[in-house]
Design a protein around this motif. Sequence first.
Motif, PDB file in Angstrom:
ATOM      1  N   ALA A  78       0.835  -1.205   0.000  1.00 51.66           N
ATOM      2  CA  ALA A  78       0.000   0.000   0.000  1.00 51.66           C
ATOM      3  C   ALA A  78       0.868   1.252   0.000  1.00 51.66           C
ATOM      4  N   ALA A  79       1.973   1.226   0.746  1.00 56.73           N
ATOM      5  CA  ALA A  79       2.866   2.387   0.795  1.00 56.73           C
ATOM      6  C   ALA A  79       3.496   2.646  -0.568  1.00 56.73           C
ATOM      7  N   VAL A  80       3.939   1.583  -1.230  1.00 63.09           N
ATOM      8  CA  VAL A  80       4.539   1.744  -2.563  1.00 63.09           C
ATOM      9  C   VAL A  80       3.494   2.262  -3.549  1.00 63.09           C
ATOM     10  N   GLY A  81       2.306   1.685  -3.508  1.00 62.38           N
ATOM     11  CA  GLY A  81       1.248   2.127  -4.409  1.00 62.38           C
ATOM     12  C   GLY A  81       0.855   3.570  -4.195  1.00 62.38           C
ATOM     13  N   ALA A  82       0.797   3.986  -2.930  1.00 63.89           N
ATOM     14  CA  ALA A  82       0.416   5.363  -2.626  1.00 63.89           C
ATOM     15  C   ALA A  82       1.489   6.359  -3.043  1.00 63.89           C
ATOM     16  N   GLY A  83       2.745   5.887  -3.138  1.00 64.83           N
ATOM     17  CA  GLY A  83       3.835   6.792  -3.493  1.00 64.83           C
ATOM     18  C   GLY A  83       3.963   7.052  -4.978  1.00 64.83           C
ATOM     19  N   VAL A  84       3.268   6.278  -5.780  1.00 63.32           N
ATOM     20  CA  VAL A  84       3.401   6.368  -7.246  1.00 63.32           C
ATOM     21  C   VAL A  84       2.199   7.086  -7.837  1.00 63.32           C
TER      22      VAL A  84
END
Length: 213
Positions: free
Chosen positions: A74-80
Amino acid sequence: MGAVKTKRMPRAVREQQMLDAAVRIFGQRGYMAASMDEIAELAGVSKPLVYLYLNSKEDLFTACIRREAAALTAAVGAGVRPGLPADRQLWDGLQAFFAHTAEHPDGWSVLHLQARTHGEPFAAEAAAMRAEIVAFVTRLVAVAAREAHRDPDLPEHEVAGLAEALVGAAESLAAWANATPGATARQAATTLMNFAWAGLGNLMRGRPWTPPA
């Protein structure tokens, strides 16, 4: 030493409290060395309550893996931000990845070390998280290849191999960064972009490295 008594709270909140404690103990001591007594004491509950909520040590560890894997993806997805060039999306994703693993070192230890070294079903849980991240990187590499070449694209197996290599490098670099005082998420992301994407750029421009005859 007995568990610290605390006031009643909703089950979902109490369960997260137990998972917080379990991730810390599993991450720092390892799955085999961790004890349910330690986890219960750190969570401020009785050991029977931990078993009541989460059944067994194996089930508790599985719940920790699933929660930490979901949080990382979720953190990676939210950062992109979709729509940006592939290299910018990868840069943002790497910064989010390294920031999260630095902020949650025990969770990263559970995913990267503990889950992968204690057999099934734990390894399968970690592998599912990794596969999701690899798929994300694969899409970015494929997009970059299309933007650079249009026709022909890079072969599918080469795109998949590049994504696997990049994710593997990110995992190793995260472990190194967490063990290196002063290393930052931005520095780790920059290092990997210089190592991987700079070389990938030559490949995209039709200047691949070839082995000697």
